[in-house]
Scaffold this motif. Structure first.
Motif, short mmCIF file in Angstrom:
data_model
loop_
_atom_site.label_atom_id
_atom_site.label_comp_id
_atom_site.label_asym_id
_atom_site.label_seq_id
_atom_site.Cartn_x
_atom_site.Cartn_y
_atom_site.Cartn_z
N LYS A 102 0.93 -1.17 -0.10
CA LYS A 102 0.20 -0.04 0.01
C LYS A 102 0.96 1.22 0.05
CE LYS A 102 -3.42 -2.34 2.66
NZ LYS A 102 -4.11 -2.67 4.05
N PHE A 103 0.47 2.10 -0.98
CA PHE A 103 1.22 3.52 -0.73
C PHE A 103 1.06 4.19 0.42
CE2 PHE A 103 2.15 8.10 -1.88
CZ PHE A 103 3.27 7.62 -2.95
N PRO A 104 2.19 4.59 1.16
CA PRO A 104 1.96 5.16 2.53
C PRO A 104 1.00 6.45 2.45
CG PRO A 104 4.12 5.72 1.51
CD PRO A 104 3.42 4.84 0.61
N ASP A 105 0.19 6.62 3.66
CA ASP A 105 -0.74 7.60 3.79
C ASP A 105 0.10 9.07 4.24
OD1 ASP A 105 -0.15 7.57 6.57
OD2 ASP A 105 -1.93 6.43 6.90
N HIS A 106 -0.49 10.24 4.36
CA HIS A 106 0.22 11.25 4.76
C HIS A 106 1.19 11.30 6.05
CE1 HIS A 106 1.43 15.63 4.40
NE2 HIS A 106 1.04 15.80 5.57
N ASP A 107 0.75 10.66 6.90
CA ASP A 107 1.27 10.31 8.10
C ASP A 107 2.46 9.80 8.05
OD1 ASP A 107 -0.45 12.15 9.52
OD2 ASP A 107 -1.56 10.46 10.47
N GLU A 108 2.47 8.47 7.10
CA GLU A 108 3.67 7.67 7.08
C GLU A 108 4.60 8.38 6.26
OE1 GLU A 108 3.08 2.95 6.80
OE2 GLU A 108 1.34 4.07 5.73
N GLN A 109 4.14 9.22 5.22
CA GLN A 109 5.06 9.87 4.33
C GLN A 109 5.94 10.74 5.13
OE1 GLN A 109 2.85 11.89 1.17
NE2 GLN A 109 1.47 10.09 0.88
N ILE A 110 5.44 11.49 6.06
CA ILE A 110 6.24 12.52 6.87
C ILE A 110 7.40 11.88 7.74
CG2 ILE A 110 6.03 13.79 8.89
CD1 ILE A 110 3.16 14.86 8.09
N LYS A 111 7.03 10.42 8.09
CA LYS A 111 7.97 9.66 8.90
C LYS A 111 8.97 9.02 7.93
CE LYS A 111 4.70 7.95 12.48
NZ LYS A 111 3.76 6.91 12.82
N ASN A 154 17.55 11.84 7.62
CA ASN A 154 18.37 11.37 8.47
C ASN A 154 19.66 10.56 8.01
OD1 ASN A 154 16.72 12.19 10.73
ND2 ASN A 154 16.09 10.36 11.11
N LYS A 155 19.41 9.95 6.68
CA LYS A 155 20.20 9.13 6.04
C LYS A 155 21.05 10.20 4.93
CE LYS A 155 18.13 4.72 6.78
NZ LYS A 155 17.70 3.21 6.09
N SER A 156 20.55 11.28 4.80
CA SER A 156 20.94 12.14 3.57
C SER A 156 21.90 13.33 4.16
CB SER A 156 19.81 12.86 2.95
OG SER A 156 20.09 13.95 2.09
N GLY A 157 23.17 13.01 3.57
CA GLY A 157 24.09 14.07 3.75
C GLY A 157 24.03 15.48 3.19
N ALA A 158 22.99 15.58 2.28
CA ALA A 158 22.56 16.86 1.97
C ALA A 158 21.33 17.32 2.72
CB ALA A 158 21.92 16.84 0.40
N GLY A 159 20.73 16.55 3.58
CA GLY A 159 19.38 17.07 4.24
C GLY A 159 18.09 17.13 3.66
N PHE A 160 18.02 16.34 2.52
CA PHE A 160 16.70 16.47 1.76
C PHE A 160 15.40 16.02 2.80
CE2 PHE A 160 19.42 15.26 -1.85
CZ PHE A 160 19.55 16.37 -2.55
N ASP A 161 14.48 16.60 3.02
CA ASP A 161 13.55 16.38 3.90
C ASP A 161 11.94 16.08 3.04
OD1 ASP A 161 12.97 18.81 3.21
OD2 ASP A 161 12.83 19.50 5.08
N VAL A 162 12.17 16.00 1.78
CA VAL A 162 10.99 15.90 1.06
C VAL A 162 10.88 14.58 0.38
CG1 VAL A 162 10.29 18.30 0.99
CG2 VAL A 162 11.71 17.24 -0.78
N CYS A 163 11.58 13.67 0.51
CA CYS A 163 11.73 12.32 -0.04
C CYS A 163 10.99 11.33 0.56
CB CYS A 163 13.07 12.06 -0.58
SG CYS A 163 13.46 10.21 -1.40
N ILE A 164 9.90 10.70 -0.28
CA ILE A 164 9.05 9.72 0.63
C ILE A 164 9.17 8.48 -0.19
CG2 ILE A 164 7.23 11.24 1.15
CD1 ILE A 164 5.69 10.13 -1.22
#
Length: 200
Positions: free
Chosen positions: A102-111, A118-128
């Motif tokens: 199942k494609f994640p809902d909005h709350d899961e997308q935020i997590k 946390n894994k990105s050296g560039a600090g990307f915070d919009v990748c789901i």
């Protein structure tokens, strides 16, 4: 059974014992029900003669690209039982809500986005999710099937790879779990077309 297959299972379908047992727990009853309802030849593929864990092991080996010639020897079952096991596992997976992707809902997308950050050296915070596509090779489809599907056989041919098949698109989250997959498009469709025309 997994213990009989031993490292053969881990080596050939990249699954440790615990994961195999968890999957078997989900599918066991459904696989047993499928064979209980079938009219399989009692001497060749009786439901009580082959354990459901052995059937799952054979199916996973087949899905990982194993030859039925090796599988029926390694699992000590007939060739017919290998193919019956494969289809039983497919049917069991398709009818198991616990295995729905199942494609994640909005709350899961935020997590998930936070997990990628946390894994990105560039600090990307919009990748789901991490998306990729691949060609699932098939034999050339019959004219009859193409007529039923209302699509020409050339649509299933990938000119770039010179193979017939289907275009698979799949998305993984930050924990390497598949969260979405689609295989509706023929091989001639580009990844871009397959992705942008999908409804979630």
């Amino acid at each position: 059974m997994y213990s009989d297959a031993g490292c053969y299972g881990e080596r050939n379908f990249c699954m440790d014992r615990l994961t195999f047992e968890q999957l078997h727990d989900i599918l066991r009853t459904k696989v047993q029900e499928i064979f209980a309802m079938s009219s399989a030849d009692i001497s060749n593929d009786h439901p009580n003669r082959i354990d459901s864990s052995l059937r799952l092991s054979a199916a996973l080996s087949f899905f990982a690209g194993g030859s039925y010639l090796d599988i029926f020897t390694d699992h000590r079952m007939s060739v017919g039982a290998v193919y019956n096991s494969v289809w039983a596992v497919v049917d069991a997976v398709n009818s198991s809500p616990d295995l729905d992707i199942k494609f994640p809902d909005h709350d899961e997308q935020i997590k998930i986005a936070q997990g990628f950050k946390n894994k990105s050296g560039a600090g990307f915070d919009v990748c789901i999710g991490c998306l990729d596509g691949m060609l699932i090779w098939t034999d050339k489809l019959s004219k009859t099937y193409c007529k039923e599907a209302k699509i020409g056989d050339k649509a299933f041919f990938c000119g770039r790879k010179s193979k017939f098949g289907l275009n698979l698109q799949a998305l993984c989250d930050d924990k390497l779990r598949f969260r979405w997959a689609d295989v509706r498009f023929p091989a001639s469709a580009s990844d871009y077309i397959a992705w942008t025309t999908i409804d979630f």
